[in-house]
Design a protein around this motif. Structure first.
Motif, PDB file in Angstrom:
ATOM      1  N   MET A  67      41.551 -11.383  83.682  1.00  0.00           N
ATOM      2  CA  MET A  67      42.236 -12.649  83.427  1.00  0.00           C
ATOM      3  C   MET A  67      41.468 -13.830  83.998  1.00  0.00           C
ATOM      4  O   MET A  67      41.384 -14.893  83.370  1.00  0.00           O
ATOM      5  CB  MET A  67      43.645 -12.613  84.022  1.00  0.00           C
ATOM      6  N   ALA A  68      40.909 -13.674  85.180  1.00  0.00           N
ATOM      7  CA  ALA A  68      40.124 -14.767  85.767  1.00  0.00           C
ATOM      8  C   ALA A  68      38.941 -15.106  84.867  1.00  0.00           C
ATOM      9  O   ALA A  68      38.653 -16.285  84.605  1.00  0.00           O
ATOM     10  CB  ALA A  68      39.648 -14.380  87.164  1.00  0.00           C
ATOM     11  N   HIS A  69      38.260 -14.072  84.372  1.00  0.00           N
ATOM     12  CA  HIS A  69      37.132 -14.285  83.466  1.00  0.00           C
ATOM     13  C   HIS A  69      37.588 -14.944  82.169  1.00  0.00           C
ATOM     14  O   HIS A  69      36.920 -15.858  81.640  1.00  0.00           O
ATOM     15  CB  HIS A  69      36.448 -12.944  83.171  1.00  0.00           C
ATOM     16  N   GLN A  70      38.722 -14.498  81.639  1.00  0.00           N
ATOM     17  CA  GLN A  70      39.256 -15.079  80.403  1.00  0.00           C
ATOM     18  C   GLN A  70      39.558 -16.566  80.578  1.00  0.00           C
ATOM     19  O   GLN A  70      39.206 -17.389  79.722  1.00  0.00           O
ATOM     20  CB  GLN A  70      40.527 -14.331  79.986  1.00  0.00           C
ATOM     21  N   LEU A  71      40.183 -16.914  81.676  1.00  0.00           N
ATOM     22  CA  LEU A  71      40.531 -18.316  81.890  1.00  0.00           C
ATOM     23  C   LEU A  71      39.304 -19.166  82.199  1.00  0.00           C
ATOM     24  O   LEU A  71      39.240 -20.336  81.811  1.00  0.00           O
ATOM     25  CB  LEU A  71      41.583 -18.438  82.990  1.00  0.00           C
ATOM     26  N   ASP A  72      38.317 -18.590  82.862  1.00  0.00           N
ATOM     27  CA  ASP A  72      37.036 -19.293  83.047  1.00  0.00           C
ATOM     28  C   ASP A  72      36.408 -19.614  81.693  1.00  0.00           C
ATOM     29  O   ASP A  72      35.834 -20.685  81.482  1.00  0.00           O
ATOM     30  CB  ASP A  72      36.067 -18.440  83.862  1.00  0.00           C
TER      31      ASP A  72
END
Length: 277
Positions: free
Chosen positions: A175-180
């Motif tokens: 999720m962190a990567h997706q939002l980045d």
């Protein structure tokens, strides 16, 4: 079937349609009237600019008395698409659109997804599927995202509900990567994104995704999706009402600048969660 081969096959569909129509003595307008579309649509089918839906292919067969050839061609071409039957036509229209306006109430839209997020989504819906099948689905999804890197990409305006930021699809690291990734697309001005926060409360189309598409020389469409089904509509009154609902949602959303801050903050929240697990 490669994209080039598939396009050549649709061009054959269009050429055969034109030949059969002329043999039957119909103009494009006359055939369109009999199958309940405009003459301009028939012309776009013949030029392989747009692909008919199945019910239109069937009506063409009935009108031209072609013994089901256009339905069979349609089924052959759609079967070899990497997308579900009800969504394949939407993918074609995304490539032709000059503007796409989308409301996503629960998950990140496909055009914005990372490979890891898409894989997690497909695995959730197909927990016993073979790796090869999941990879085929992910590849189809990633092929769609290439649209945003195209020099002639459409204007893409997304309203994303805060729910989509908080549900940890694939876990906090994914999720962190997706939002980045979303934040990067916003900063690169490849997408105009607004967040609809929880605090906005009730709003039109609650819980229902909506994709509005505008075209250079064809009527606008709206696509909505349910469980294993989708509806692609171009009836002017329906599109007008859908546009009004989208405008109300957009008016209730945060500004793009504040939205970017919220996306980045949510990414940090997921990163902190990942570091403590």
């Amino acid at each position: 079937m490669a994209n080039g081969s598939r396009q050549a096959a649709w061009e054959f569909f269009g050429a055969e349609l034109k030949r059969r129509r002329e043999d039957a003595g119909f103009t494009q307008v006359e055939l369109g009237a009999r199958v309940f579309v405009s003459g301009a649509y028939i012309g776009q089918f013949e030029q392989a600019i747009r692909k008919p839906q199945l019910d239109i292919a069937r009506r063409i067969d009935e009108t031209l008395q072609t013994d089901g050839i256009f339905e069979r061609l349609w089924r052959k071409l759609i079967k070899e698409q990497p997308y579900t039957e009800y969504f394949a036509h939407v993918v074609e229209l995304e490539r032709l659109a000059t503007e796409i306006c989308e409301y996503a109430p629960t998950v990140v839209p496909g055009l914005l997804q990372t490979r890891e997020y898409a894989q997690a989504m497909f695995l959730a819906g197909n927990p016993l599927a073979a790796d090869e099948y999941i990879e085929e689905l992910v590849k189809g999804r990633m092929d769609r995202t290439l649209l945003l890197n195209d020099a002639t990409r459409p204007v893409y305006w997304v309203v994303l509900h805060e729910t989509a930021l908080r549900v940890p699809v694939g876990g906090p690291t994914v999720m962190a990567h997706q939002l980045d990734h979303i934040a990067a697309l916003m900063r690169e001005r490849k997408v105009l994104l607004q967040m609809l926060p929880f605090a906005a409360g009730a709003h039109p189309a609650m819980g229902k995704m909506m994709k509005l598409m505008e075209f250079e020389d064809a009527p606008p469409t709206v696509y909505t999706e349910g469980v294993f089904s989708g509806s692609l509509l171009d009836e002017p009154a329906v599109v007008k009402r859908s546009r009004a609902s989208y405008d109300l949602i957009r008016a209730a959303a945060l500004s793009p600048e504040v939205s970017l801050t919220l996306v980045e903050s949510a990414a940090e929240d997921h990163r902190r969660c990942a570091s403590t697990t």
